[in-house]
Design a protein around this motif. Structure first.
Motif, PDB file in Angstrom:
ATOM      1  N   TYR A 197      11.569  60.893  47.221  1.00  0.00           N
ATOM      2  CA  TYR A 197      11.541  59.564  46.582  1.00  0.00           C
ATOM      3  C   TYR A 197      12.153  59.640  45.169  1.00  0.00           C
ATOM      4  O   TYR A 197      11.469  59.404  44.173  1.00  0.00           O
ATOM      5  CB  TYR A 197      10.100  59.057  46.490  1.00  0.00           C
ATOM      6  N   THR A 241      11.975  56.259  42.931  1.00  0.00           N
ATOM      7  CA  THR A 241      10.612  55.948  42.479  1.00  0.00           C
ATOM      8  C   THR A 241      10.198  56.858  41.338  1.00  0.00           C
ATOM      9  O   THR A 241       9.656  56.405  40.323  1.00  0.00           O
ATOM     10  CB  THR A 241       9.613  56.112  43.640  1.00  0.00           C
ATOM     11  N   HIS A 301      12.000  55.995  38.084  1.00  0.00           N
ATOM     12  CA  HIS A 301      11.481  54.793  37.438  1.00  0.00           C
ATOM     13  C   HIS A 301      10.073  55.019  36.893  1.00  0.00           C
ATOM     14  O   HIS A 301       9.736  54.592  35.788  1.00  0.00           O
ATOM     15  CB  HIS A 301      11.482  53.631  38.440  1.00  0.00           C
ATOM     16  N   ASP A 339       9.107  50.084  42.310  1.00  0.00           N
ATOM     17  CA  ASP A 339       9.312  50.080  43.760  1.00  0.00           C
ATOM     18  C   ASP A 339       9.003  51.451  44.367  1.00  0.00           C
ATOM     19  O   ASP A 339       9.042  52.466  43.685  1.00  0.00           O
ATOM     20  CB  ASP A 339      10.766  49.696  44.068  1.00  0.00           C
ATOM     21  N   GLY A 340       8.741  51.439  45.675  1.00  0.00           N
ATOM     22  CA  GLY A 340       8.536  52.696  46.381  1.00  0.00           C
ATOM     23  C   GLY A 340       7.084  53.133  46.399  1.00  0.00           C
ATOM     24  O   GLY A 340       6.191  52.338  46.702  1.00  0.00           O
TER      25      GLY A 340
END
Length: 216
Positions: free
Chosen positions: A56, A59, A62, A143-144
């Motif tokens: 990921y 993710t 961020h 997100d994620g």
């Protein structure tokens, strides 16, 4: 005769060792074995972080922006400085400089406490913002699977914090013994071993800080 031989030992020499050098070698080997299993323990966490970051990447990229870099950098400075004062404490013990030993141990303990206080404020912000592991993650805007990132963040930094707390406890124990004048050039093994432990605690944080806070 056996009792006379034992009575002739200095108070810091355990009866099952024939010399202080043998006792110091055994203690140092035990400490290195302990540090080795600590490295293996944290290596598993670093591997878990690497695997999830690979799965990921966006993710994690961020989510790490929600960590407080100035606070993390300040704590890095605090721990590196504490490593210096710990090294000076070990040197003072080797030179039988009681006052310098006590002062540097107090400084090391103080820096460790500062680290935990800063960590408390960091954690408080995460709790308030809902940046928590698993089902407790309630913050928006990422997100994620940000709950996995913050799960790893709390596990890795939390376990490191427990090690800092354990370090404070043993440092206080060494400080109390130092105030009684138990350490000098003839016997400083406990100071040296606690110093090795503290350097490992610093080293782990030096890897944690860029991994969690800085890596892009």
């Amino acid at each position: 005769m056996a009792q006379d031989t034992h009575a002739a030992h200095p108070p810091y020499l355990a009866h099952h060792f024939v010399s202080t050098s043998q006792q110091a070698s055994a203690a140092k080997m035990g400490m290195w074995l302990f540090l080795g299993q600590e490295i293996l323990f944290f290596s598993g966490l670093f591997l878990a972080y690497s695997a999830y970051r690979y799965l990921y990447p966006q993710t994690f990229l961020h989510a790490h922006e929600y960590l407080n870099v100035p606070m993390g950098a300040f704590n890095t400075f605090v721990l590196i400085t504490s490593s210096l004062t710990m090294a000076l404490a070990v040197r003072a013990a080797q030179l039988s400089q009681k006052r310098a030993l006590i002062v540097n141990l107090i400084l090391t303990i103080a820096f460790a406490c500062v680290f935990l206080v800063v960590k408390y404020f960091e954690y408080s912000h995460k709790f308030h913002a809902g940046l928590l592991p698993g089902k407790y993650f309630t913050a928006g805007g990422i997100d994620g699977v940000p709950h996995i990132f913050f799960g790893l963040y709390f596990v890795m930094t939390g376990l490191h914090g427990i090690h800092v707390l354990a370090g404070i406890i043993v440092l206080v124990w060494i400080l109390l013994r130092s105030m009684k004048g138990e350490f000098g050039h003839r016997y400083y093994t406990p100071v040296e071993n606690v110093g090795l432990y503290w350097h490992l605690v610093d080293l782990i944080w030096i890897f944690l800080f860029p991994l969690l806070y800085l890596v892009k």
